[in-house]
Design an enzyme around this catalytic site. Structure first.
Site: not given
Ligand code: ZN
Ligand code: FE
Ligand code: FE
Length: 284
Positions: A43, A73, A76, A113, A148, A182, A185, A217, A230, A232, A262
Site C-alpha cells: 500500500r 515489485h 500498487y 504497474h 507490467e 502477466d 492480466h 508472472h 485482475d 488471480h 503470484e
Molecule cells: Zn494482478
Molecule cells: Fe502480476
Molecule cells: Fe503486478
C-alpha cells in the site's frame, strides 16, 4: 542474466519482512531458484532500511545456490500518472528510492504497474509515466525496469501492447527497460494466451519485441476472457488451465525467462505449484 544456470527459473512472491537472505532460503526450501517481493508495503509507505550484512549474506548465498534473477515489485499505490501533483511526486520519490535500493543487489529486475490515468486520458497518462521514468532511469544503473502488462481495470494504462510500446518509445535510456508479462492480466485484457498462445506472442514480438520481455508472472485467473477484473487463481484451477501453463513455460520464446507465481497461496501451496510446473517442463 547469464550468470545463472540454464535451469528452469521458477519462483513465487514472498514476504520481504525477514530480509533478503531469509527470502532466498525460503525459496530454496520450496524448490524455487528465484523469487519476487514487494520493495515496501504494497500500500506504499516507507521501506525498511537496507541491511548491508543481510545483502552481503544474500549475495553469497544466491551465488552458491544459483538463485536469481530476483524481481522486486513496486507498491500498487505508486501511480506515476496520478492526476494530483502531490500523489505524482510521492510516486516519483518512491520510484527513485526503490531504484536506489535495487542497486545494492545489482543486475536484478524491478517491476511496476505503469499507472492509472484517472480521467486525464491515455495520452496524458503515457506522457506522465515516461516523464517519471526519464527522471528516474540513469545511464549506469544495473537494474532492469519492467513495465507490467495490465488487466485494464479502471483507467489502468498498459493493458495493450501498443500502450506499453508508446511509453517505452518515450524513454530516453532504453537499455535497462523491459516488460513483465502477466498471464492472468493479458487474458483479462483480451489476449487469448489460452487458445492462441503463438499468435499472442507473435503480436507481442511485432509490437514490443520479444527481446524486451524479461519476466513472466504466471497466474491462473478467476474470470473469463476479457473481463478486466485482475483476480488471480491457483495454477490449473481457473479459466486458463494447466494446459496453458504447459505451453507458456515450454514456449521457445519464453522458456529461458524467469517465471514468478503470484497465485493465492501460502508457502505449501506455492511449493506444490512449483513442483507441478517442474513436472510439466519439457527438455532440460
Ligand atoms: Zn494482478
Ligand atoms: Fe502480476
Ligand atoms: Fe503486478
Amino acid at each position: 542474466m547469464s550468470e545463472y544456470s540454464n535451469d528452469f527459473r521458477i519462483g513465487c512472491h514472498l514476504s520481504a519482512s525477514a530480509g533478503y537472505l531469509a527470502m532466498a532460503k525460503t525459496a530454496v526450501g520450496i524448490g524455487a531458484n528465484t523469487f519476487q517481493f514487494f520493495t515496501r508495503n504494497p500500500r506504499g509507505g516507507t521501506a525498511k532500511a537496507i541491511d548491508p550484512d543481510d545483502v552481503e549474506a544474500f549475495l553469497a548465498f544466491s551465488r552458491d545456490n544459483d538463485i536469481g534473477p530476483i524481481l522486486a515489485h513496486a507498491s500498487y499505490t505508486m501511480n506515476l500518472c496520478a492526476a494530483e501533483t502531490r500523489i505524482r511526486e510521492f510516486a516519483l520519490n518512491t520510484l527513485l528510492d526503490d531504484l536506489y535500493r535495487m542497486e545494492f543487489t545489482p543486475g536484478n529486475l524491478y517491476n511496476l504497474h505503469p499507472g492509472s490515468h484517472v480521467q486525464q486520458g491515455v495520452e496524458k497518462g503515457i506522457e506522465l509515466i515516461a516523464g517519471a521514468l526519464n527522471t528516474a532511469i540513469t545511464k549506469d544503473q544495473t537494474t532492469w525496469v519492467l513495465l507490467e502488462t495490465m488487466a485494464g481495470k479502471g483507467s489502468e494504462i498498459g493493458s495493450t501492447f501498443e500502450e506499453l510500446r508508446m511509453i517505452m518509445d518515450r524513454v530516453w535510456i532504453q537499455d535497462r527497460l523491459g516488460v513483465c508479462l502477466d498471464t492472468c492480466h493479458i487474458f483479462d485484457a483480451g489476449y487469448d494466451i489460452k487458445d492462441k498462445t503463438d499468435q499472442v506472442l507473435e503480436e507481442f514480438d511485432r509490437v514490443i519485441g520479444l527481446d524486451r520481455l524479461k519476466a513472466i508472472h504466471i497466474n491462473d485467473t478467476k474470470n473469463p476472457f476479457e473481463s478486466h477484473k485482475d483476480r488471480h487463481e491457483t495454477i490449473g484451477n481457473g479459466y486458463l488451465g494447466l494446459e496453458t501453463f504447459r505451453k507458456v513455460i515450454n514456449h521457445p520464446g519464453l522458456r529461458d525467462l524467469p517465471f514468478y507465481l503470484e497465485t493465492p497461496n501460502e508457502l505449501p501451496g506455492y511449493a506444490s505449484e512449483i513442483a507441478l510446473l517442474k513436472t510439466e517442463r519439457t527438455g532440460t
